[in-house]
Write an enzyme that holds these catalytic residues in place. Sequence first.
Site, PDB file in Angstrom:
ATOM      1  N   GLN A 126      -1.011  10.774  -1.561  1.00  0.00           N
ATOM      2  CA  GLN A 126      -0.819   9.597  -0.739  1.00  0.00           C
ATOM      3  C   GLN A 126      -0.357  10.044   0.635  1.00  0.00           C
ATOM      4  OE1 GLN A 126       1.232   6.382  -2.746  1.00  0.00           O
ATOM      5  NE2 GLN A 126       0.052   6.635  -4.604  1.00  0.00           N
ATOM      6  N   GLU A 173       0.987   3.317  -1.439  1.00  0.00           N
ATOM      7  CA  GLU A 173       1.189   2.441  -2.593  1.00  0.00           C
ATOM      8  C   GLU A 173       2.648   1.993  -2.637  1.00  0.00           C
ATOM      9  OE1 GLU A 173      -0.060   4.187  -6.312  1.00  0.00           O
ATOM     10  OE2 GLU A 173       0.564   2.425  -7.469  1.00  0.00           O
ATOM     11  N   GLU A 175      -8.809   8.682  -4.195  1.00  0.00           N
ATOM     12  CA  GLU A 175      -7.544   9.348  -4.568  1.00  0.00           C
ATOM     13  C   GLU A 175      -7.871  10.818  -4.798  1.00  0.00           C
ATOM     14  OE1 GLU A 175      -4.789   7.682  -7.410  1.00  0.00           O
ATOM     15  OE2 GLU A 175      -5.368   5.637  -6.854  1.00  0.00           O
ATOM     16  N   ASN A 198      -8.010  -1.162  -9.607  1.00  0.00           N
ATOM     17  CA  ASN A 198      -7.678   0.274  -9.577  1.00  0.00           C
ATOM     18  C   ASN A 198      -7.685   0.849 -10.986  1.00  0.00           C
ATOM     19  OD1 ASN A 198      -6.315   2.748  -8.291  1.00  0.00           O
ATOM     20  ND2 ASN A 198      -4.854   2.195  -9.909  1.00  0.00           N
ATOM     21  N   GLU A 199      -8.430   1.935 -11.157  1.00  0.00           N
ATOM     22  CA  GLU A 199      -8.408   2.719 -12.402  1.00  0.00           C
ATOM     23  C   GLU A 199      -8.351   1.836 -13.647  1.00  0.00           C
ATOM     24  OE1 GLU A 199      -5.328   5.742 -12.167  1.00  0.00           O
ATOM     25  OE2 GLU A 199      -6.432   6.843 -10.642  1.00  0.00           O
ATOM     26  N   TYR A 221      -7.087  14.574  -9.203  1.00  0.00           N
ATOM     27  CA  TYR A 221      -5.951  15.379  -8.750  1.00  0.00           C
ATOM     28  C   TYR A 221      -6.129  16.787  -9.312  1.00  0.00           C
ATOM     29  CZ  TYR A 221      -3.878  10.959  -7.335  1.00  0.00           C
ATOM     30  OH  TYR A 221      -3.640   9.760  -6.724  1.00  0.00           O
ATOM     31  N   ASN A 275      -1.804   2.037  -9.289  1.00  0.00           N
ATOM     32  CA  ASN A 275      -1.416   1.343 -10.511  1.00  0.00           C
ATOM     33  C   ASN A 275      -0.610   0.088 -10.213  1.00  0.00           C
ATOM     34  OD1 ASN A 275      -2.596   3.499 -11.852  1.00  0.00           O
ATOM     35  ND2 ASN A 275      -0.666   4.563 -12.208  1.00  0.00           N
TER      36      ASN A 275
END
Length: 505
Positions: free
Chosen positions: A354, A27, A292, A172-173, A244, A72
């Site tokens: 990542q 990212e 992720e 994304n999200e 996560y 993000n």
Amino acid sequence: MRTIKYLFQKGNSIASVPDELYGSFVEHLGRAVYSGIYEPGHPKADKNGFREDVASMIKELGISTVRYPGGNFVSGYNWRDGIGPKAERPVRLDYAWLSKETNQFGNDEFYTWCQKYDLSPMVAVNLGTGTPQDAGYFIEYCNFPGGTTLSDLRKSHGRAEPYNFKLWCLGNEMDGPWQTCHLEAQEYVRKAHETAKIMRWVDPDIKLVGCGSATTLLPTYPEWDRIVLEGLYDDIDFLSCHHYFENSTGKTEDFLGSYVLMENFIHTIESTADFVKAKLRSKKDMMISFDEWNIWSIEGEPWMNYFADPSHRFTEKPPLLEQSYTLLDALVFGGLMCTLINHCDRVRMASLAQLVNVIAPIFTKEGGPAIAQTIFYPFKMVSEYGRGEALRFFADVPCIETVHGQTRTLHSSAVYNEERGEIAFFVLNLGKESARIELKTEGFGDKEELVSHTILSGPDLLVRNTFETPNAVMSRDSALTEAEVKCLVTDVPALSFNRYVVKVN
Ligand code: AHR
């Protein structure tokens, strides 16, 4: 000591392990790109500015796909800022990470980087500030052969052939209130549906990933997933999962049992997808892109306070999310990898979030070396041998009580590689005692020998790799006795992550 028996039978498999399970994520965040994969002037950089030392570590990990450019970040990103002559590119404010984005690395460089290092691109479109039309223009620039303004613009940048990006994330999200231009579930469905239509008109061969829940902690989980699946079932090929893991109770066994959380999450999303499949009378099984996942100690990390100092706002490549991983993190990580393999019939893609510097297995110093963090090793241990058929097996494993309930003290997965004639068995022992196991095979061939054991363990679970001690934690080969080789009975050390290889023909 009781012997725990594992029986592997030829044909009793879950699914083939897709290469895409070993994907990762870069990212525009902190130093993931700038001084991570890209650092012109670095002694190890090539003529494009790509760090060759980092690239060779990525190769060692066996990374397949790379998701880009966010995260993000993508929800405020204009793809046009990262193409064409670098001197003409704008410098922008990145709202997601309060950083300054110079755009010296963009889509054109990402494509060149992927090509050079044989990585498969997975590209996200902006569904925050971006529109369905922007996404259409973007895919036209990338994938349309020529004869239109945007495809010819790509050609004018020296790219005669289309990029042919085949994997695309629809935002994304978007359920996260932190997301730039966050959307409610129905709003996302409408926007993603119109975007998918345009993108498939431009290139019918693409695969699309819809946004699943950003975290199980949001009150909208898993209702968000149900609504998105009902609205986009025919538009998407995958639903994304993000999760996560952190040591939230501070207890080692709770943290090591994180694989239970990942299992529960996958079960919930699979069940939700299957409910929607039945409701829509669809014949299609929805696949999961776990794009992720990692250990991320969100609480208590220095980056949380980084922007308290106003002079840190909107600076270039700020040191964000630079988590230093312990041996304990690496053991937890190994357990999570077993879970991904055990669910590879539905989890057909995954991206370790990542890849470099930002919650990552590879850590660099600007102008200096790159080191392997502790989590580098379990990823490598699994990705090297976890290619083939994931096997289904049963074992009567003792449990302990953790915050997740009754938790198996051995968590494992097995992969049969027919070409190599080998079964790789990966196992986390989260117990405080070693455990005796016996590996039995059936139907693979006459031979049955335990030929190698690779282990990750150590006396101090809190040790880390640093620039001063880059090899403090590494996986190592452990010698096998003749009896172990022949009888396939061995002791799995306490608090360790292991790879055993059985030669079967
Ligand atoms: O990987 C770090 C961030 O975590 C990503 O930008 C976002 O998608 C997630 O919340």
